[in-house]
Design a protein around this motif. Structure first.
Motif, PDB file in Angstrom:
ATOM      1  N   HIS A 120       0.806  -1.227   0.000  1.00 16.18           N
ATOM      2  CA  HIS A 120       0.000   0.000   0.000  1.00 16.18           C
ATOM      3  C   HIS A 120       0.837   1.274   0.000  1.00 16.18           C
ATOM      4  O   HIS A 120       0.447   2.283  -0.558  1.00 16.18           O
ATOM      5  CB  HIS A 120      -1.012   0.001   1.161  1.00 16.18           C
ATOM      6  N   ASP A 121       2.004   1.235   0.636  1.00 16.77           N
ATOM      7  CA  ASP A 121       2.836   2.449   0.706  1.00 16.77           C
ATOM      8  C   ASP A 121       4.031   2.390  -0.237  1.00 16.77           C
ATOM      9  O   ASP A 121       4.988   3.149  -0.066  1.00 16.77           O
ATOM     10  CB  ASP A 121       3.320   2.660   2.146  1.00 16.77           C
ATOM     11  N   ASP A 140      -3.869   1.030   8.743  1.00 23.35           N
ATOM     12  CA  ASP A 140      -2.743   1.927   8.476  1.00 23.35           C
ATOM     13  C   ASP A 140      -2.609   2.941   9.612  1.00 23.35           C
ATOM     14  O   ASP A 140      -1.535   3.136  10.188  1.00 23.35           O
ATOM     15  CB  ASP A 140      -3.041   2.623   7.129  1.00 23.35           C
ATOM     16  N   HIS A 151       1.973   9.808  -2.957  1.00 23.63           N
ATOM     17  CA  HIS A 151       2.467   8.420  -2.918  1.00 23.63           C
ATOM     18  C   HIS A 151       1.405   7.368  -3.263  1.00 23.63           C
ATOM     19  O   HIS A 151       1.742   6.353  -3.872  1.00 23.63           O
ATOM     20  CB  HIS A 151       3.188   8.096  -1.586  1.00 23.63           C
ATOM     21  N   HIS A 159      -6.090   4.432  -0.509  1.00 27.06           N
ATOM     22  CA  HIS A 159      -5.980   4.106   0.924  1.00 27.06           C
ATOM     23  C   HIS A 159      -5.889   5.338   1.826  1.00 27.06           C
ATOM     24  O   HIS A 159      -5.962   5.218   3.046  1.00 27.06           O
ATOM     25  CB  HIS A 159      -4.832   3.111   1.191  1.00 27.06           C
ATOM     26  N   HIS A 160      -5.757   6.529   1.239  1.00 26.31           N
ATOM     27  CA  HIS A 160      -5.778   7.754   2.062  1.00 26.31           C
ATOM     28  C   HIS A 160      -7.033   8.597   1.840  1.00 26.31           C
ATOM     29  O   HIS A 160      -7.079   9.768   2.230  1.00 26.31           O
ATOM     30  CB  HIS A 160      -4.531   8.607   1.813  1.00 26.31           C
ATOM     31  N   LYS A 187       5.888   5.342  -1.698  1.00 26.48           N
ATOM     32  CA  LYS A 187       6.813   6.199  -0.940  1.00 26.48           C
ATOM     33  C   LYS A 187       8.230   6.103  -1.512  1.00 26.48           C
ATOM     34  O   LYS A 187       9.088   6.901  -1.173  1.00 26.48           O
ATOM     35  CB  LYS A 187       6.793   5.818   0.540  1.00 26.48           C
TER      36      LYS A 187
HETATM   37 FE   LIG Z   1       0.111   5.632   2.863  1.00 28.69          FE
END
Ligand SMILES: [Fe+2]
Length: 328
Positions: free
Chosen positions: A192-193, A274, A221, A245-246, A196
């Motif tokens: 998911h990240d 998260d 990201h 997801h954000h 980054k």
């Molecule tokens: Fe994230």
């Protein structure tokens, strides 16, 4: 005589099996438990015999709020339905280590056909191994190499991705989602990240307040991550989960400002996991929240930042299976 001998031999063999055996009566009380399960929970048999499995494992309840039985064994004693190879969790109340099993159940009926006892046999499985075995068609090594790439520049993000995947799988199992969905959420959690990787380290680990420009870079990201993941064959759905997801339930999130059920379900699920992991992890720029404070924060943001139903289930899940504080 022969019968006694057979019975004694049978008990001896069952007791030494690595598979757990648990026999309960109609009052959910443990009538027999073999050594393997006693050892697993580090309890003497005498401590467990006669105890209600509802109290031991399920805080006195038979079903989760969604209406499903907590376990195949409970369903078997109540309904007479037997199961083969059913996946199930067992977590001794007060213990922080839920165990994941495949379970077979059997009924023992009286002369009128009424179920008097139910037996469960429990084979411990490593849930990630099991998931990965089922992922034959997908090259999980691609994901793992992505994760290595992240680790090379940011050990926190790797651990965070693993923690979120772990929490998301636990929650998905708690919600009794189908195995394919659990696999999806596991993979989505792991990556998911991943976006980054496109954020400079000076911004990623900056102690103190970010400038508007730096915050805009961070906010990009999920889009970078989704674009990377979308390159993998068959990962279209996961890319979508990563992209959103954000997002926030009230529509004030990013990148697309989606609200409520416009946000993919698994993105809403990951968002809670998260946030919980971020709050309870040790970072260089702040002290972590304890589990109770993190849970209170999630409760306070239910309906604004988070899907209120998912937030409520997550809190139940953490209370039942225990949270943990992560260290980076
Ligand atoms: Fe994230």
């Amino acid at each position: 005589m022969l019968e006694d001998l057979l019975r004694d031999s049978f008990i001896k063999v069952v007791d030494k099996q690595s598979t757990g055996w648990l026999l309960i009566n109609r009052n959910f009380e443990i009538v027999y438990i073999n050594e393997a399960l006693c050892r697993l929970w580090q309890k003497d048999r005498e401590e467990l015999l006669g105890r209600s499995v509802l109290d031991l494992f399920y805080n006195g309840t038979k079903k989760i709020p969604a209406g499903h039985y907590h376990s195949p064994l409970l369903e078997t004693i109540e309904t007479g339905r037997e199961f083969r190879g059913k996946e199930a969790y067992l977590c001794l109340s007060g213990a922080n280590f839920p165990c994941w099993f495949t379970v077979d159940t059997y009924t023992f009926r009286d002369s009128e056909g009424i179920v008097q006892y139910a037996l469960g046999t429990y084979t411990l499985i490593d849930r990630y191994k099991a998931l990965e075995t089922q992922l034959e068609s997908i090259n999980i090594s691609i994901i793992k190499s992505f994760c290595k790439a992240i680790e090379a520049r940011d050990a926190y993000t790797l651990r965070h991705n693993e923690n979120v995947a772990d929490l998301a799988v636990g929650l998905a199992e708690y919600l009794r989602l189908p195995t394919t969905d659990i696999m999806t959420v596991y993979l989505a959690g792991l990556v998911h990240d991943i976006g980054k990787i496109g954020v400079p380290e000076s911004v990623l680990n900056k102690p103190g307040r970010l400038t508007d420009g730096e915050y805009a870079v961070i906010k990009h990201h999920p889009v970078i991550g989704a674009d990377i993941v979308a390159e993998i064959d068959g990962f279209g759905a996961i890319a979508k989960i990563v992209r959103h997801h954000h997002e926030r339930y009230d529509g004030r999130g990013y990148p697309d400002g989606l609200a409520g059920e416009q946000i993919p379900f698994f993105s809403r699920l990951l968002a809670v996991c998260d946030a919980y992991d971020a709050m309870t992890s040790v970072r260089c720029y702040r002290v972590p929240l304890n589990i109770e404070s993190a849970v209170a924060e999630i409760a306070a943001c239910a309906g604004s930042q988070f899907d209120p139903d998912i937030a409520r289930c997550f809190i139940e899940y953490i209370r039942r299976f225990g949270g943990r504080q992560t260290v980076s």
